[in-house]
Design an enzyme around this catalytic site. Sequence first.
Site, short mmCIF file in Angstrom:
data_model
loop_
_atom_site.label_atom_id
_atom_site.label_comp_id
_atom_site.label_asym_id
_atom_site.label_seq_id
_atom_site.Cartn_x
_atom_site.Cartn_y
_atom_site.Cartn_z
N HIS A 98 35.25 38.21 31.06
CA HIS A 98 34.66 38.18 29.72
C HIS A 98 35.28 37.06 28.89
O HIS A 98 34.58 36.32 28.19
CB HIS A 98 34.86 39.53 29.04
CG HIS A 98 34.22 39.63 27.69
ND1 HIS A 98 32.86 39.64 27.52
CD2 HIS A 98 34.77 39.68 26.45
CE1 HIS A 98 32.58 39.72 26.22
NE2 HIS A 98 33.73 39.75 25.56
N GLU A 158 29.78 39.74 35.19
CA GLU A 158 30.05 40.85 34.27
C GLU A 158 29.08 42.00 34.48
O GLU A 158 29.48 43.18 34.44
CB GLU A 158 29.95 40.36 32.82
CG GLU A 158 31.21 39.73 32.28
CD GLU A 158 31.08 39.45 30.80
OE1 GLU A 158 32.06 39.65 30.09
OE2 GLU A 158 29.99 39.04 30.35
N ASN A 182 48.01 28.51 61.22
CA ASN A 182 48.45 28.63 62.61
C ASN A 182 48.82 30.06 62.96
O ASN A 182 48.56 30.52 64.07
CB ASN A 182 49.63 27.68 62.86
CG ASN A 182 49.19 26.29 63.25
OD1 ASN A 182 48.87 26.01 64.40
ND2 ASN A 182 49.12 25.41 62.27
#
Length: 659
Positions: free
Chosen positions: A46, A68, A396
């Site tokens: 918001h 939202e 890795n």
Amino acid sequence: MDMNQYLEVFIEESREHLQNVNDQLMRFEKNTDDLGYVNEIFRSAHTLKGMSATMGFDDLAQLTHKMENVLDAVRNHQLDVHTEVLDALFESVDALEIMVQSISEGGDGQLDVKLLVQKLQRIVAEEPVAQHAASSIEYDELVQTLLSQTADQGFNAFEIAVQLERTCLLKAARAYMVFDVLEQAGDVIKSAPTVQDIEQEKFESSFIVILVTNESQEKLQASIMEVSEVESVKIAAVPVKKETEMEELVSPEVAAAIQEVTVSAPSKSPVEEKRQPSNNKTIRVNIDRLDSLMNLFEELVIDRGRLEQISKELNNSELDETVERMSRISGDLQTIILNMRMVPVETVFNRFPRMVRQLSKDLGKQIELHIVGADTELDRTVIDEIGDPLVHLLRNAVDHGIEMPQARLENGKNEKGTIRLKAYHSGNHVFIDLEDDGAGINREKVLQKALDRGIIDGKTAETLTDKQVYELIFASGFSTAEQISDVSGRGVGLDVVKNTIEWLGGSVTIDSNEGYGSRFSIQLPLTLSIISALLVQMSEERYALPLSSIIETAIVQPKEVMHVHGQKVIDFRGAIIPLIDLKELFTVPNSVQGDHYSVVIVKKGEKTAGLIVDSFIGQQEIVLKSLGHYLPGVFAISGATILGDGQVALIIDCNALIK
């Protein structure tokens, strides 16, 4: 209004909010019953939406607005949380990060997010979000009585219906502006929806307010219409009974409440109510200013050394006392400045959970990342450089280290693999350990690859210890991947990781137990700009050796020196270590050998060597200066420093001397 002055703050705060959204989403994914995470995400989203709309970045605001809607449906139990919802939210965060990055690089922050917006809309459409309608307002007994009292005093009461534009993104902000106008004109008695719901944008695009005022209906209409994105305003007078007509209808409880309202000072609505000033005394400082401060202090350190040198030569007690006091004060100042440049490693670590989640999903693995010691602090320069090596090591670990779920179950392991990332302080260093419970390193496979690539020969291979075999994976271009992928084994290998860490003055070691996992341990200096060093003399030249590389100093008699394959060696605490004569290496002129060797024992990871010098001068704090573009790639020299007497001493890179 010129918004450019706020751009830097916008970028910084946007990144903080996006990082918070990422963190909370990761936590929420593990515990979807805890809606506290959703509320936290909603608050950040918001705020970001509001900032973006204010700054004119419409794509950012539009996408955050759709996020939202999804979050609101989740927290109001109108939408079940499943993988598609979480993936869409993560994708949205990725898109938002790309847009913020574009803005930080001078771009317009625009991105084609139509497909993503459609996906979010489709998710919400499955479970429509109920909004509070503002079709009517209830006049209860208390409101009626208050209105009758104000009518006796000559005030007008109006019911005001405000309709915002459908395209309005900042509904709560526009409502606040309307309330501000109304509060200046009179007193707000009641609103529908409630003020709290309006603050949280739990309304469609309209709301109703009851206002008591002396202003005319026409003036109120004009004032409200001046607020941006207000589509229409309808004002109607509220018919109010006189107080005398109401007296017999009022219950004792309501009368008491009215008396309390009348006596107490009028309070403002929560929309207008200001938050108490925070006692937080932190400020944002541009990093360039800190760099400038550090550069000036480095010059002060050089002059401090010069003063100490002059003080010794003049042997004046008052000067000695003044210089000693100045040294203490500048030492405290140095500590403060270095602490100001310290940044928690969590600024780097924070992006890893999201990365590991995506990689494990792409590879079909189940992996959990545990982070310990994220509040450990490092110099900003080190932080800026350590991110890429850690990303490479993590990739890795995910690709090569952790096995597929089925393979783990067959080996009696939990199908979910674990990677542990730990940071901690030890002396003047920070250690970062990356440990996994995967397959470990296959010694024979590494040896075979090294032989195939000609990195070692068959005779050498037979003599290598496990640790030495593991070190081979740091060789340039070495990779055990059968095919190149986007995850790891990209033909680059881990040599880039090792080179970067050693360039930072650190080291990396490997420990592995085949079938049970591996551990990469990285050692890093706390700071790179001002370091403690041992000054040594060679003929008429002086050199500096970083204390972080030194084990100890020793005086060695010529008879203790042995020769193996033409190389001078000594027996140091039961281990044979090579001797390197720095005078020969750097071709120091007028060099004469004394009746003994002054040796500095240095280390690089698990390896050690002895450096022969003429004499030891002593320990000193020095400022590391680059040799610049004129002397690039000088062997075994990492930089230079200016000493107290104005002479230049070269700083020796011990890592380059030990193979």
